[in-house]
Design an enzyme around this catalytic site. Structure first.
Site, short mmCIF file in Angstrom:
data_model
loop_
_atom_site.label_atom_id
_atom_site.label_comp_id
_atom_site.label_asym_id
_atom_site.label_seq_id
_atom_site.Cartn_x
_atom_site.Cartn_y
_atom_site.Cartn_z
N ARG A 188 -21.51 -13.90 28.57
CA ARG A 188 -22.15 -15.10 27.55
C ARG A 188 -22.65 -16.40 28.07
O ARG A 188 -22.38 -17.37 28.24
CB ARG A 188 -20.88 -15.45 26.85
CG ARG A 188 -21.08 -16.26 25.41
CD ARG A 188 -20.00 -16.69 24.75
NE ARG A 188 -20.32 -17.26 23.50
CZ ARG A 188 -19.83 -18.44 22.85
NH1 ARG A 188 -18.83 -18.86 23.38
NH2 ARG A 188 -20.26 -18.48 21.61
N LYS A 204 -7.55 -25.99 21.02
CA LYS A 204 -7.89 -24.47 20.93
C LYS A 204 -8.29 -24.29 22.39
O LYS A 204 -9.33 -24.83 22.75
CB LYS A 204 -8.79 -24.13 19.91
CG LYS A 204 -9.33 -22.81 19.88
CD LYS A 204 -10.37 -22.24 18.68
CE LYS A 204 -10.81 -21.10 18.64
NZ LYS A 204 -12.04 -20.92 17.62
N ASP A 249 -9.93 -21.93 25.09
CA ASP A 249 -10.68 -20.77 24.92
C ASP A 249 -10.98 -20.15 26.23
O ASP A 249 -11.00 -20.95 27.28
CB ASP A 249 -12.01 -20.89 24.17
CG ASP A 249 -12.60 -19.69 23.33
OD1 ASP A 249 -12.11 -18.67 23.81
OD2 ASP A 249 -13.50 -19.80 22.50
N MET A 250 -11.63 -18.98 26.34
CA MET A 250 -11.78 -18.26 27.74
C MET A 250 -12.60 -16.95 27.23
O MET A 250 -12.35 -15.72 27.06
CB MET A 250 -10.50 -17.73 28.22
CG MET A 250 -10.63 -17.53 29.83
SD MET A 250 -11.00 -15.79 30.13
CE MET A 250 -10.71 -15.60 31.94
N ASP A 252 -11.97 -12.65 16.71
CA ASP A 252 -13.09 -13.24 16.19
C ASP A 252 -13.51 -12.56 14.79
O ASP A 252 -14.41 -12.88 14.04
CB ASP A 252 -14.46 -13.26 17.05
CG ASP A 252 -14.29 -14.41 18.20
OD1 ASP A 252 -13.24 -15.14 18.05
OD2 ASP A 252 -14.77 -14.28 19.14
#
Ligand code: GLA
Length: 781
Positions: free
Chosen positions: A439, A472, A474-475, A544
């Site tokens: 990403r 939240k 995230d990783m 997701d």
């Protein structure tokens, strides 16, 4: 209960429904005797042990004097390589002289009160049995820990290796636990997946050889979850024997399920030995992550219940134990990176009107983050998007009557960032080699103390920059180019484990600095859905993928090991951004409501139909939130096997439950359906369905046969009506006793078959669903 029988040197661990028995055999090894349904203490251990009287062909006997004692055919609690056990060992080390044979025998045992391992996620404990084993030659010790949770029917295990030798040793493998037993034709249940299709259940027969599940991704992974279940072939959701295993760890793991030539079944789990080498210095110790072990003779739902109660009671942070979680709206699928304050406030304002309680500002609020190519690492707000900063928007959101939460992805850095420019050596990268990106981003080297300190301070600044009550975390990529620019050579191959310990150090500090913040773990959805994270973060963004059909499979698999209170679900827009599938708005809610509920769509663009339906959903969720987050889940049927997934969630008192009834494909003129409802206290119950609304578009051009006027399908007039008109679902109301519900079943209304419709007909399109509410009443109510 933990008991030691001096006579026969046996340890007897007992929970409400299970027994675990081991003993010190005549050679000093800690042998495994039994794990399963509750049995009495044993005075005749030998009667239950598979023992050979003579050496078996090419096998190796442990010593000259006892030719039949071959470690390869012995049930053991711990195992090493080198003395004739050729199964996958619990531990594999290299001693200072280069040899790799160690042989642990019993030395002592003790009961430890309130055992706690520093900087490791773990279950809270009262009494722990610690059995210390020692190598027959060297000053090398292995502590085996067992904590018993009676009501939850859980045994937690892990080990500590202590090096009291002069030189350092090399650990090539250090698993958390092994479970030896004789194979009874068990099947293996595991959770496999990928991004947006995490934790789908797969069940396999076992055969001789080793079946391995693991992660080499640097996180516990969406491809294989660190859990497995061994079950009898005919064990179902509601009956039969099954063993469950999970790990309290977020990094690379391995689990081996091995059957040898003589049907000895060994299963084990722990840190992945692939790309792992740990140098244990003299007078130092190595602690393995905790493993959660459970057994049920009542099938898989009861096995899950054991896991769920342990996690809710003893793993998630105490501050959030039993605490109801807020309903949130998240702007990610509503706006992606394209937002400004006005847009966010419009969503928040509508959210408040609908009854939502918290607004989470997702990715894109910082630096030049307008796409996913830049800015990770630069945690200062974007002035164009947030003119008055995080503080300003949090105040505005609070003023609207909502709590405020924020998204961060602290472990990451983009090359296109001030942080990377200032500290290029902080990213995981091998000098002279172009790093692989995921990403478009790189990962920070959490094995480096400087990086950890920086992240703790930077995140503390973000978390104090407004009234933040939810984060939240995230990783979004897996680790590659594994290397640290600061670790010494001999520690490089411990990188993955040190990275995770580094993460835990950061989380330990931040969660104690900000105890009021509800953290939600996320890793591109469920790429790190594990109990290591749950120890710091009570809930996890499940996937997701918010498509209801896919979610039924994902949430079903997830619930095998993890409680509803951990499973975060959102109602998203029509169509699903992942599957491009249309599912009814009410189904999106029904599925998302079994767990922690949120919404993730542009609420400012809703029509009257959606507004009224969502208001109604939220009111229902608030009324039943405790049940939906903390109730006892039973999985009755699954779309993996039939056309319907049916779940029951029941309160502790067993006086109330909710039934989720989800349909895969609409069946034409189908047979009647009925549901067996078990597990309720004796008495009389009122059964109703949640009032749902259908969009008249569901009827297609049939609408012209019921309306007095003729309308063009998909024409402006019909669309106007469809966006406003709330067509009520059937009116289901019955009174039945618990024994009728259990023995005669809850008979559902027949579904629409094209010949007519009234308040006793269920219109159930593809992916249609219902929730039934069943509550005990006093006669006369
Ligand atoms: C990940 C998360 C999403 C969202 C995006 C933002 O994919 O799982 O929910 O936060 O990152 O970039």
């Amino acid at each position: 209960m933990i008991k030691f029988n001096k006579e026969n040197q046996s340890f007897y661990l007992e929970t409400n429904n299970t027994s675990y028995i081991m003993y010190v055999n005549e050679h000093g090894h800690l042998g495994h005797v039994y794990y399963g349904s509750k049995v009495e203490e044993l005075n005749n251990i030998e009667d239950f042990l598979p023992t050979y009287q003579f050496e078996n062909g090419t096998s190796v006997s442990y010593d000259e004097s006892s030719k039949g004692y071959m470690l390869n055919y012995t049930l053991l609690e711990s195992s090493t390589y080198g003395k004739g056990d050729y199964r996958t060992p619990l531990l594999h080390v290299e001693l200072p002289d280069g040899s790799r044979t160690v042989d642990f025998i019993y030395q002592s045992h003790e009961i430890i009160e309130n055992l706690h391992f520093d900087k490791m996620p773990q279950a809270r404990k009262t009494e722990t049995l610690c059995i210390t084993l020692k190598d027959t030659v060297h000053e090398l010790y292995l502590n085996m820990y067992y904590t018993v949770y009676e009501t939850e029917n859980i045994i937690i295990r892990n080990t500590k290796l202590i090096n009291k030798m002069e030189g350092s040793i090399i650990i090539d493998k250090a698993l958390s636990m092994q479970l030896d037993m004789l194979n009874k034709d068990y099947q293996l249940l595991k959770l496999n997946g990928a991004w947006i299709r995490e934790r789908n259940i797969s069940i396999h027969d076992l055969s001789k050889g080793i079946f391995k599940i693991d992660s080499k991704q640097g996180n516990s992974s969406n491809t294989s979850n660190p859990m497995f279940i061994l079950k009898d072939k005919n064990t179902s959701e509601q009956s039969g024997d099954c063993y469950g295993v999970t790990l309290i760890y977020s990094g690379n793991f391995e689990a081996n399920i091995e059957i040898n030539s003589h049907n000895f079944l060994r299963s084990n789990i722990g840190i992945n030995s692939f790309d792992f080498r740990y140098t244990l210095e003299s007078n130092d110790e190595f602690i393995t992550p905790e493993c959660v072990l459970t057994f049920s003779n009542q099938g898989l739902s009861a096995l899950s219940e054991n896991f769920h109660s342990l996690i809710n009671e003893h793993i998630i942070p105490l501050n959030f134990k039993g605490k109801e979680r807020p309903i949130l709206v998240n702007n990610w699928e509503a706006t992606y990176f394209d937002f400004n304050q006005k847009k966010l406030l419009a969503i928040a304002k509508k959210a408040k009107q609908l009854g939502i309680e918290l607004f989470c500002l997702d990715d894109g609020w910082f630096s030049r983050r307008n796409d996913d190519f830049s800015s990770l690492g630069d945690w200062y707000y974007n002035k164009k998007k947030l003119p008055s900063g995080v503080e300003g928007i949090s105040k505005k959101i609070n003023k609207l009557g909502l709590d405020f939460g924020i998204w961060v992805e602290p472990e990451m850095v983009n090359k296109e960032s001030d942080l990377y420019k200032e500290h290029p050596t902080w990213a995981i990268e091998i000098p002279g080699r172009t790093p692989a990106l995921g990403r478009n981003q790189m990962i920070l080297d959490l094995t480096n103390q400087e990086v950890r300190d920086y992240l703790i301070e930077t995140m503390s600044t973000v978390f104090s920059s407004g009234n933040i009550s939810y984060v939240k975390w995230d990783m979004n990529r897996n680790i590659s180019d594994v290397f640290s620019q600061t670790l010494p050579l001999h520690k490089q191959k411990a990188f993955h484990h040190l990275f995770i310990l580094g993460l835990y150090e950061i989380l330990e500090e931040l969660t104690s600095r900000f105890p009021h913040i509800l953290f939600e773990s996320c890793a591109s959805g469920g790429n790190r859905f594990d109990l290591g994270m749950a120890y710091y973060m009570p809930q996890t963004w499940t996937s997701d993928d918010t498509d209801s059909y896919e979610r039924m499979l994902i949430q079903e698999g997830t619930s095998m090991a993890y409680p509803l209170s951990m499973i975060s679900n959102h109602v998203s827009g029509d169509r699903s951004h992942q599957a491009l599938r249309h599912t009814p708005l009410e189904t999106r809610f029904n599925v998302a409501s079994f767990g922690v509920l949120g919404y993730e769509l542009d609420l400012s663009k809703l029509h009257k139909f959606d507004i009224e339906a969502i208001k109604n959903q939220i009111a229902f969720y608030k009324e039943h939130r405790n049940l939906l987050q903390f109730g006892t889940l039973k999985r009755l049927t699954s779309i993996r096997e039939t056309n319907h997934t049916i779940w029951q969630v029941t309160n502790k008192e067993k006086t109330e439950c909710l039934i989720l009834y989800f349909q895969d494909k609409a069946l034409v003129n189908p047979a009647f359906e009925s549901i067996k409802i078990d597990g309720l206290q004796e008495g009389t119950y009122k059964i109703t369905n949640r009032t749902q609304y259908m969009n008249i578009r569901v009827t297609g051009d049939l609408v012209n046969h019921v309306l007095p006027v003729k309308l063009k399908v998909n024409g402006t007039a019909l669309n106007m009506i469809a966006n406003r008109y709330l067509m009520k679902s059937e009116d289901f109301s019955k009174t039945m006793t618990s024994s009728q519900l259990r023995n005669m079943n809850l008979l559902l209304f027949h579904t629409f078959t094209g010949t007519g419709q009234n308040e006793k007909t269920m219109i159930l399109p593809d992916y249609g669903s219902r929730i039934f509410h069943i509550k005990k009443i006093e006669i006369g109510d």
